[in-house]
Design an enzyme around this catalytic site. Structure first.
Site, short mmCIF file in Angstrom:
data_model
loop_
_atom_site.label_atom_id
_atom_site.label_comp_id
_atom_site.label_asym_id
_atom_site.label_seq_id
_atom_site.Cartn_x
_atom_site.Cartn_y
_atom_site.Cartn_z
N GLU A 183 -27.42 -15.56 17.60
CA GLU A 183 -28.68 -16.01 18.19
C GLU A 183 -29.42 -14.85 18.88
O GLU A 183 -29.94 -14.99 19.98
CB GLU A 183 -28.44 -17.16 19.17
CG GLU A 183 -27.91 -18.41 18.50
CD GLU A 183 -27.87 -19.61 19.44
OE1 GLU A 183 -28.18 -20.72 18.99
OE2 GLU A 183 -27.51 -19.43 20.62
N GLU A 258 -25.53 -24.18 13.65
CA GLU A 258 -25.16 -24.97 14.82
C GLU A 258 -26.01 -26.23 14.82
O GLU A 258 -27.21 -26.19 15.08
CB GLU A 258 -25.36 -24.18 16.12
CG GLU A 258 -24.40 -23.02 16.27
CD GLU A 258 -24.50 -22.34 17.64
OE1 GLU A 258 -25.19 -22.89 18.52
OE2 GLU A 258 -23.89 -21.26 17.81
#
Length: 622
Positions: A183, A258
């Site tokens: 991320e 995710e």
């Protein structure tokens, strides 16, 4: 088409499940224009995140079998730098840190693995997975091209690769692909830094498929041209496909790295729950669209010891240390049992199976027990039996003291007969203030507390400040501001206090600490206390310690640190896995900071949570 994807995945998993002594066949795993290709055939990954340090090693296989019973064909996991290199150059891949063994068990159970070994993991984990010692050098900048950071990172990555590169699918292992960074778009957009990451992974030995993952609105910043961009937190098929094609030459595959069917907890906030009915239809739509998915979390488990992280939003009242329970309201609960969410998701996955293909039966819930009340009569004050101090003019941080986690007791002598404001500049994170052994103030970073008015009696006064590291930040722009303890200075009535003794209390060897306890009555002090008790079992089973009558502290059973408890909630119990109990005598140690006279510990057979109301009150909920 989707059923063909899942059928190929199931058949590949069955073919892949080989005896532990046999040589597993090598496979190919590649990117097609629309889907992943396993041995040249379309493959839809249905994965669930499961972190090996959050589950007792003895229970890894059982958790993976539960994943298979829900219909998953893949396990996703981070790799945690701070557990594998706790001190510079000292590596630990044994016991619960044996990541290679975890991956091999997945292989033996016919499951594939997605590996996330980047040095930054977030994961509600202490310092986002970084080892504390990176903070010893104040000039070092993590997640950057800082040569000092890259050198430490590179050394570590090579050690990880020694463990895991041979387990990639192209070498006969179960690891389908490996994530580069994590991320990163949330943090920055330096493509040169990301390219360095890719090069380091390849040079370390990760020669299979690499990918990046970012939230939908950060993919532009976090993806690296040439690697597949995975998407986090978005489950609208049309939007996912449009987004990925935008940054991947108009092609797929499409992977939600995710997918959040739940959320985590932090101290002083309500327990988070998300109903299965809200997310089962979304899972159905994603699978129908042929999109691969990784549920974060499939099973959260427990963040043991002092390894929880914290969030911080930049002002004094938005520091949010996370609870030890990482239950996450996941499909598998903290103890590893199926929940209604598990059954709802299983039904969705079953709907997409080819005719005649059946999922394994769901294992029955594990037995639980309620241990009888435990007398915690052996005790010692934390302010006595202290180790040899480190002496300096200015207060030292945890990092200055080469201490990763736990507590530091700061002690000095000051002239008394005065009243004034004691102020700690940049307290990190929780402080108890004592005057001649009596607690006179509590300072909590969560509440923006860094000062208190106190009265010093006449004569020379012993001033103690016990500071707890509540967890280094694991997310956001403040990762390089993670030093712990008294990080600046202490003043009283406007004048700086100097000449400090520092007593290091990491509590990493509770057995030696427990030996110092006696059955003598404690003095009438409100100072923190260590208490010891025992209970006898004829047959171990899962249980929970009810900490709702205690104040704040940590608990160990048979030497295992179960985690923290705190009366502010929402967590009010500590999960005790059967794997850490034994027939006969079991020993419990409690470190209690706020209620030293509490001397009874009770057990329950289900977790207790406080549902915190907006007015600050709470009610218990099982």
């Amino acid at each position: 088409m989707v059923k063909a994807f899942i059928k190929a995945a199931l058949l590949s998993a069955l073919a892949f499940s080989t005896p532990a002594h046999a040589q597993a066949p090598k496979h190919t795993f590649a990117l097609g224009d629309e889907s992943f290709l396993l041995d040249g055939e379309p493959f839809q990954m249905i994965s669930g995140e499961l972190h090996y340090p959050r589950v007792p090693r003895e229970a890894w296989r059982a958790r993976i079998r539960m994943a298979k019973a829900m219909g998953l064909n893949t396990i996703g996991t981070y790799v945690f730098w701070n557990v594998h290199e706790p001190q510079p150059g000292k590596y630990d891949f044994a016991g619960n840190n044996d990541i290679a063994a975890f991956v091999k068990i997945a292989q033996e159970e016919g499951m594939w693995v997605v590996l996330r070994p980047s040095p930054y993991v977030c994961a509600e984990w202490e310092f986002g997975g970084y080892p504390y010692w990176l903070q010893k050098d104040k000039s070092l900048v993590v997640r950057s091209k800082d040569p000092k950071y890259l050198a430490a990172y590179g050394r570590y990555l090579k050690e990880v690769a020694k463990q895991l590169a041979p387990l990639q699918v192209n070498h006969g292992g179960p690891v389908l692909m490996v994530q580069v960074e994590n991320e990163y778009g949330f943090y920055s957009n330096d493509k040169d830094y990301l390219a360095l990451n890719r090069k380091m992974f390849q040079e370390a030995g990760f020669d299979g498929l690499l990918y990046t993952c970012d939230p939908a609105d950060k993919v532009k910043d976090g993806y690296l041209p040439g690697l597949m961009p995975a998407v986090n937190g978005l489950d609208k098929p049309k939007e996912i496909k449009k987004l990925v094609r935008t940054y991947h030459d108009g092609k797929g595959p499409f992977y939600i790295a995710e997918w959040y069917p739940a959320w985590f907890d932090w101290w002083g906030a309500p327990h988070h729950t998300v109903p299965a009915a809200r997310y089962a239809p979304r899972l159905d739509s994603v699978l129908t669209a042929g999109i691969s998915i990784n549920m974060y979390m499939f099973h959260g488990g427990t963040t043991r010891g002092f390894m929880n992280g914290a969030n911080y939003k930049g002002d004094s009242t938005h520091f949010e240390p996370q609870t030890s329970s990482y239950d996450y309201d996941a499909p598998l609960d903290e103890a590893g049992n199926a929940t209604p969410k598990f059954m709802a998701f299983r039904q969705v996955i079953e709907k997409h199976l080819p005719a005649g293909v059946k999922l394994p039966a769901v294992p029955a819930a594990k037995p639980t027990m309620r241990v009888p009340a435990i007398s915690m009569s052996a005790a010692t004050s934390l302010l006595t039996n202290l180790p040899k101090p480190v002496v300096s003019t200015k207060p030292q941080t945890f990092e200055d003291l080469n201490q990763a986690y736990g507590f530091v007791l700061y002690r000095t002598q000051v002239p008394g007969g005065r009243k004034g404001v004691l102020k700690i500049k940049e307290l990190r994170d929780y402080g108890l203030v004592f005057v001649n052994g009596q607690r006179v103030a509590t300072l909590d970073r969560r509440l923006g507390q860094d000062q208190a008015e106190i009265t010093l009696p006449k004569g020379t006064v012993t001033l103690d400040i016990l500071v707890e590291n509540l967890g280094r930040l694991n997310f956001g722009p403040y990762l390089n501001q993670n030093r712990k303890g008294i990080t600046e200075q202490v003043s009283f009535a406007g004048a700086e206090i100097i000449n400090w003794q520092h007593f290091k209390l990491p509590f990493d060897d509770i057995a030696s600490v427990a030996k110092s306890m006696s059955n003598k009555a404690l003095s009438a002090s409100n100072a923190p206390v260590l208490r010891r008790g025992s209970f006898t079992l004829t047959q171990p089973a899962d249980t929970y310690f009810d900490m709702s009558q205690w104040g704040k502290g940590s608990v160990w059973v048979n030497g295992h640190n179960l985690g923290r408890y705190w009366e502010v909630g929402p967590q009010q119990t500590l999960y005790v896995p059967a794997e850490w109990l034994r027939k006969g005598t079991n020993e419990v140690v409690v470190l209690e900071l706020l209620k030293p006279q509490q001397d009874k510990l009770t057990g329950v057979d289900n977790p207790i949570l406080d549902v915190v109301k907006a007015d600050g009150e709470a009610r218990k909920a099982n």
